[in-house]
Design a protein around this motif. Structure first.
Motif, PDB file in Angstrom:
ATOM      1  N   VAL A 122      32.925 -95.550   0.838  1.00 40.45           N
ATOM      2  CA  VAL A 122      32.336 -95.417   2.165  1.00 40.45           C
ATOM      3  C   VAL A 122      33.308 -94.618   3.038  1.00 40.45           C
ATOM      4  N   THR A 123      32.746 -93.725   3.844  1.00 38.21           N
ATOM      5  CA  THR A 123      33.543 -93.008   4.837  1.00 38.21           C
ATOM      6  C   THR A 123      32.933 -93.273   6.203  1.00 38.21           C
ATOM      7  N   ALA A 124      33.788 -93.289   7.201  1.00 34.99           N
ATOM      8  CA  ALA A 124      33.335 -93.538   8.567  1.00 34.99           C
ATOM      9  C   ALA A 124      33.989 -92.527   9.501  1.00 34.99           C
ATOM     10  N   SER A 125      33.221 -92.073  10.461  1.00 33.44           N
ATOM     11  CA  SER A 125      33.776 -91.252  11.540  1.00 33.44           C
ATOM     12  C   SER A 125      33.179 -91.763  12.839  1.00 33.44           C
ATOM     13  N   GLU A 126      34.038 -91.960  13.815  1.00 34.23           N
ATOM     14  CA  GLU A 126      33.608 -92.509  15.090  1.00 34.23           C
ATOM     15  C   GLU A 126      34.133 -91.659  16.229  1.00 34.23           C
ATOM     16  N   THR A 127      33.327 -91.532  17.268  1.00 30.66           N
ATOM     17  CA  THR A 127      33.699 -90.771  18.452  1.00 30.66           C
ATOM     18  C   THR A 127      33.554 -91.664  19.671  1.00 30.66           C
ATOM     19  N   THR A 142      32.564-104.060  -1.113  1.00 32.25           N
ATOM     20  CA  THR A 142      32.622-105.045  -2.181  1.00 32.25           C
ATOM     21  C   THR A 142      31.339-104.926  -2.997  1.00 32.25           C
ATOM     22  N   PRO A 143      31.348-105.367  -4.256  1.00 27.34           N
ATOM     23  CA  PRO A 143      30.108-105.323  -5.043  1.00 27.34           C
ATOM     24  C   PRO A 143      28.957-106.058  -4.355  1.00 27.34           C
ATOM     25  N   THR A 147      25.105-104.418  -2.793  1.00 28.03           N
ATOM     26  CA  THR A 147      23.735-104.843  -3.117  1.00 28.03           C
ATOM     27  C   THR A 147      22.799-104.697  -1.918  1.00 28.03           C
ATOM     28  N   HIS A 148      23.330-104.729  -0.695  1.00 27.73           N
ATOM     29  CA  HIS A 148      22.504-104.596   0.505  1.00 27.73           C
ATOM     30  C   HIS A 148      22.030-103.164   0.733  1.00 27.73           C
ATOM     31  N   HIS A 149      22.543-102.232  -0.049  1.00 31.56           N
ATOM     32  CA  HIS A 149      22.181-100.821   0.136  1.00 31.56           C
ATOM     33  C   HIS A 149      21.008-100.390  -0.735  1.00 31.56           C
ATOM     34  N   TRP A 150      20.573-101.232  -1.651  1.00 34.22           N
ATOM     35  CA  TRP A 150      19.437-100.891  -2.508  1.00 34.22           C
ATOM     36  C   TRP A 150      18.143-101.291  -1.824  1.00 34.22           C
ATOM     37  N   GLU A 151      17.137-100.442  -1.937  1.00 36.64           N
ATOM     38  CA  GLU A 151      15.872-100.680  -1.241  1.00 36.64           C
ATOM     39  C   GLU A 151      14.719-100.228  -2.127  1.00 36.64           C
ATOM     40  N   PRO A 152      13.701-101.071  -2.324  1.00 35.67           N
ATOM     41  CA  PRO A 152      12.518-100.603  -3.053  1.00 35.67           C
ATOM     42  C   PRO A 152      11.749 -99.605  -2.198  1.00 35.67           C
ATOM     43  N   PHE A 153      11.066 -98.677  -2.845  1.00 30.27           N
ATOM     44  CA  PHE A 153      10.235 -97.741  -2.097  1.00 30.27           C
ATOM     45  C   PHE A 153       9.092 -98.543  -1.484  1.00 30.27           C
TER      46      PHE A 153
END
Length: 195
Positions: A122-127, A142-143, A147-153
């Motif tokens: 993961v990369t982050a950039s903030e202004t 973390t593993p 898991t929260h990043h997977w999404e069914p169509f």
């Protein structure tokens, strides 16, 4: 209409006009989805301002959700989902987050961008506009967080999951004022945008 909230449909949302590009009705949007062409659904507040927008492209393996606060046309939160990445474990992967905050005058005060990869990077950039500073960082999810990043169509009109503002929580645990809790049936439409 349910609680005054309603849906509008089209090819995409135009934040400059607060309208739809190539507006259509729900039946036409359903046909567009069946043809695997891109379409957009916007959940609107009783006064017509957007509360959330969902953009879907089955052929493009793409999804995007925008969340609005009802006062301005720009989203305060935006999630982009990609289906063309290595090591896919679901239809879509939440790959990009944009978040913005404004002061009471309507001036942008803070912006953040987070990019995620299927290998947990993961990369982050903030202004910080007030302090005129920019920061960047890199890390690893973390593993369990990955898991929260997977999404069914989403099937047509079933937007509850993809519209979760708090990605780590299931639909039934979203905040009471979240978009997921405000969803109305897709047949609940407002004035025909073509009139």
């Amino acid at each position: 209409m349910t609680n005054g909230y309603y849906w509008t449909w089209g090819n995409q949302y135009n934040d400059m006009t607060n309208g739809m590009v190539y507006p259509c009705d729900v039946d036409e949007a359903r046909l567009i989805d069946q043809a695997e062409e891109p379409y957009c659904a916007v959940l609107r507040l009783p006064g017509g301002m957007p509360r959330a927008a969902v953009m879907i492209s089955r052929r493009g393996n793409f999804g995007r959700t925008d969340f609005f606060d009802g006062h301005r046309r720009e989203p305060y939160l935006q999630y982009t989902f990609n289906g063309d990445l290595p090591d896919m474990q679901a239809d879509l992967f939440h790959q990009l987050t944009w978040a913005r905050t404004w002061n009471r005058k309507g001036d942008l005060t803070h912006g953040a961008r987070f990019k995620f990869w299927t290998d947990r990077r993961v990369t982050a950039s903030e202004t910080d506009v007030r302090k005129q500073t920019k920061t960047s960082s890199e890390g690893e999810l973390t593993p369990e967080r990955l898991t929260h990043h997977w999404e069914p169509f989403p099937t047509f009109g079933d937007f509850a999951s993809i519209l979760r503002e708090e990605r780590s929580k299931p639909v039934d645990q979203q905040a009471k004022d979240s978009v997921t809790r405000l969803l109305v049936p897709i047949e609940t439409t407002g004035p025909d945008p073509r009139d």
